[in-house]
Design a protein around this motif. Structure first.
Motif, PDB file in Angstrom:
ATOM      1  N   HIS A   7      16.426  80.000  54.292  1.00  0.00           N
ATOM      2  CA  HIS A   7      16.207  79.803  55.635  1.00  0.00           C
ATOM      3  C   HIS A   7      15.571  80.808  56.441  1.00  0.00           C
ATOM      4  O   HIS A   7      15.499  81.791  56.089  1.00  0.00           O
ATOM      5  CB  HIS A   7      17.553  79.061  56.082  1.00  0.00           C
ATOM      6  N   ALA A  21      11.738  76.607  58.579  1.00  0.00           N
ATOM      7  CA  ALA A  21      12.095  75.692  57.441  1.00  0.00           C
ATOM      8  C   ALA A  21      13.241  76.262  56.620  1.00  0.00           C
ATOM      9  O   ALA A  21      13.681  77.417  56.849  1.00  0.00           O
ATOM     10  CB  ALA A  21      10.835  75.974  56.450  1.00  0.00           C
ATOM     11  N   CYS A  22      13.950  75.413  55.856  1.00  0.00           N
ATOM     12  CA  CYS A  22      14.881  75.497  55.112  1.00  0.00           C
ATOM     13  C   CYS A  22      14.514  75.076  53.522  1.00  0.00           C
ATOM     14  O   CYS A  22      14.197  73.671  53.641  1.00  0.00           O
ATOM     15  CB  CYS A  22      16.219  75.012  55.538  1.00  0.00           C
ATOM     16  N   VAL A  23      14.389  75.810  52.626  1.00  0.00           N
ATOM     17  CA  VAL A  23      14.193  75.359  51.301  1.00  0.00           C
ATOM     18  C   VAL A  23      15.156  75.576  50.313  1.00  0.00           C
ATOM     19  O   VAL A  23      15.996  76.670  50.227  1.00  0.00           O
ATOM     20  CB  VAL A  23      13.225  76.231  50.773  1.00  0.00           C
ATOM     21  N   THR A  24      16.072  74.351  49.776  1.00  0.00           N
ATOM     22  CA  THR A  24      17.201  74.226  49.137  1.00  0.00           C
ATOM     23  C   THR A  24      16.673  74.238  47.422  1.00  0.00           C
ATOM     24  O   THR A  24      15.566  73.479  47.176  1.00  0.00           O
ATOM     25  CB  THR A  24      17.738  73.190  49.076  1.00  0.00           C
ATOM     26  N   GLU A  32      14.770  70.338  48.024  1.00  0.00           N
ATOM     27  CA  GLU A  32      14.657  69.786  49.611  1.00  0.00           C
ATOM     28  C   GLU A  32      13.913  70.858  50.248  1.00  0.00           C
ATOM     29  O   GLU A  32      14.298  72.072  50.237  1.00  0.00           O
ATOM     30  CB  GLU A  32      15.865  69.409  50.315  1.00  0.00           C
ATOM     31  N   ILE A  33      12.911  70.306  51.266  1.00  0.00           N
ATOM     32  CA  ILE A  33      12.288  71.228  52.053  1.00  0.00           C
ATOM     33  C   ILE A  33      12.619  70.492  53.463  1.00  0.00           C
ATOM     34  O   ILE A  33      12.104  69.494  53.803  1.00  0.00           O
ATOM     35  CB  ILE A  33      10.794  71.366  51.878  1.00  0.00           C
ATOM     36  N   SER A  34      13.162  71.160  54.382  1.00  0.00           N
ATOM     37  CA  SER A  34      13.372  70.488  55.718  1.00  0.00           C
ATOM     38  C   SER A  34      13.090  71.594  56.851  1.00  0.00           C
ATOM     39  O   SER A  34      12.923  72.796  56.579  1.00  0.00           O
ATOM     40  CB  SER A  34      14.855  70.171  55.972  1.00  0.00           C
ATOM     41  N   ALA A  35      13.141  71.086  58.220  1.00  0.00           N
ATOM     42  CA  ALA A  35      12.642  71.803  59.301  1.00  0.00           C
ATOM     43  C   ALA A  35      13.648  72.693  59.944  1.00  0.00           C
ATOM     44  O   ALA A  35      13.304  73.460  60.896  1.00  0.00           O
ATOM     45  CB  ALA A  35      11.972  70.829  60.399  1.00  0.00           C
ATOM     46  N   SER A  36      14.873  72.427  59.332  1.00  0.00           N
ATOM     47  CA  SER A  36      16.024  73.390  59.917  1.00  0.00           C
ATOM     48  C   SER A  36      17.129  73.460  58.918  1.00  0.00           C
ATOM     49  O   SER A  36      17.114  72.514  58.149  1.00  0.00           O
ATOM     50  CB  SER A  36      16.507  72.719  61.300  1.00  0.00           C
ATOM     51  N   LYS A  38      20.618  73.326  57.180  1.00  0.00           N
ATOM     52  CA  LYS A  38      21.685  72.202  57.381  1.00  0.00           C
ATOM     53  C   LYS A  38      22.905  72.775  56.943  1.00  0.00           C
ATOM     54  O   LYS A  38      23.041  74.104  56.514  1.00  0.00           O
ATOM     55  CB  LYS A  38      21.415  70.984  56.487  1.00  0.00           C
ATOM     56  N   LYS A 369       8.954  68.917  46.735  1.00  0.00           N
ATOM     57  CA  LYS A 369      10.389  68.629  46.061  1.00  0.00           C
ATOM     58  C   LYS A 369       9.998  68.298  44.543  1.00  0.00           C
ATOM     59  O   LYS A 369       9.143  67.519  44.255  1.00  0.00           O
ATOM     60  CB  LYS A 369      10.881  67.514  46.997  1.00  0.00           C
TER      61      LYS A 369
END
Length: 395
Positions: A7, A21-24, A32-36, A38, A369
């Protein structure tokens, strides 16, 4: 297996940047690639990117060595150290590349790369899907830094033995050589990405090669024909060359060595503007001198290769350039500075575009993803801080 969350980064996606971004990652794949960021489970390994960039791992389709080893040395030790060197510079998929040389040297190189390719799961090594059969089938007047004694025209008796290994994924031959058509046809039957390099081919010879399956030209402007060189070979009227053919034909791709030594800034700008990031690849074309002290080295086999001098910036022969001496991260920084292209386009040229050309883009080449978590964490100045290799199954 723990999940990995990276993150506080700007993710470099295929067509844009995603700040904060936050990459899981789960089981070696991008989940997952999200904008913040979690809320993270207790079994998650968390990496703070400290405001840097996160990109897909690089795919290098033209690379001779590094860290003191040349793939043509034909030993697992040399192949291993070269791979380790390029992994530190962000390359997660590598296609070791032959120089000119004798058949026994090429076979030793293939065997050594097959051996090291099985060691990827141990960490610290890029994946090796196959090799790039580059030398020995060059034009006599375009050998460049490679040993001239190892150059020859292609014959089915020779190249059939290389293809039988099942480990040739990229196949190069000068289009004007006797036997080139048969070479291209066998390469096509073996599912290779077919290229023309170290060549003085005319437009018509390139067009015949294209109809035989050739789709790429190695290191644009380096050891390739131009209108003047074709005139010297074939006379008048002057004819088109490899340069014009690539610029004209949208089915062709090419590559540049963006080390700041082979090509001037305006040529890198021209290449990006005229060819575009979907047809232009970044390659290292690097010698064993990557990450090595200033001094004298060999390009090609340690015993039979040509002498080169590494001056801290590039490798040189007595008469000209002799391969690059830097990794792919350097190419990215130089291309970004010289072309002014958006960062996602520069990264694309080092990752997704070569992956697409090799038909492996469903697995690698972009942050998406489901793809393998081949990842490079950069600082804000695009210096490599950490490299991850995802799912280690063969490509």
């Amino acid at each position: 297996m723990k999940s990995l969350v990276i993150h506080n980064v700007t993710a470099i996606l295929e067509d844009k940047l995603l700040p904060n971004a936050c990459v899981t990652v789960r089981e070696g794949r991008i989940a997952e690639i999200s904008a913040s960021a979690k809320r993270m489970p207790k079994d998650t390994m968390v990496v703070d990117g400290q405001g840097g960039y996160l990109s897909p791992g690089f795919v290098d389709v033209h690379v001779h060595g590094g860290g003191g080893g040349d793939f043509m040395d034909g030993t697992a030790d040399a192949a291993r150290v070269a791979c380790q060197t390029h992994f530190r510079h962000g390359t997660t998929t590598i296609f070791p590349t032959t120089t000119t040389g004798q058949p026994e040297e090429i076979h030793a190189m293939i065997q050594a790369c097959q051996t090291v390719g099985k060691e990827t799961e141990g960490g610290g090594l890029p994946r090796i899907p196959g090799i790039h059969l580059y030398g020995p089938f060059f034009a006599a007047d375009k050998v460049g830094a490679h040993p001239a004694a190892g150059r020859r025209n292609p014959t089915p008796e020779e190249f059939r033995t290389y293809f039988k290994t099942g480990f040739i994924r990229i196949a190069t031959c000068a289009a004007e050589l006797p036997g080139a058509a048969a070479f291209y046809q066998m390469a096509k039957r073996n599912g290779c990405f077919i290229t023309c390099g170290h060549s003085n081919a005319s437009w018509s010879e390139m067009d015949r090669a294209f109809r035989s399956g050739m789709r790429h030209v190695d290191h644009f402007w380096c050891a390739m024909s131009d209108v003047s060189s074709v005139r010297g070979r074939l006379g008048t009227p002057m004819q088109g060359s490899m340069e014009q053919y690539v610029l004209f034909n949208p089915g062709m791709s090419t590559e540049v060595i963006a080390d700041g030594q082979h090509l001037s800034p305006e040529l890198l700008l021209f290449a990006h503007r005229m060819i575009g990031p979907k047809r232009l690849l970044l390659v290292t074309d690097s010698s064993r001198a990557v990450d090595m002290p200033v001094g004298k080295y060999k390009i090609g086999n340690i015993h039979t290769g040509n002498d080169i001098t590494h001056d801290g910036k590039v490798s040189r022969t007595a008469t000209g350039l002799g391969s690059s001496s830097v990794g792919m991260d350097h190419m990215v920084r130089t291309m970004k500075t010289c072309s002014g292209a958006p960062l996602w386009e520069v990264i694309r040229m080092a990752s997704l575009t070569p992956a697409e050309r090799l038909g492996i883009d469903d697995e690698v080449g972009s942050l998406k993803k489901g793809k393998r978590a081949d990842l490079v964490l950069f600082s804000k100045t695009l210096r490599v801080k950490k490299v991850w290799l995802g799912d280690n199954s063969p490509l």
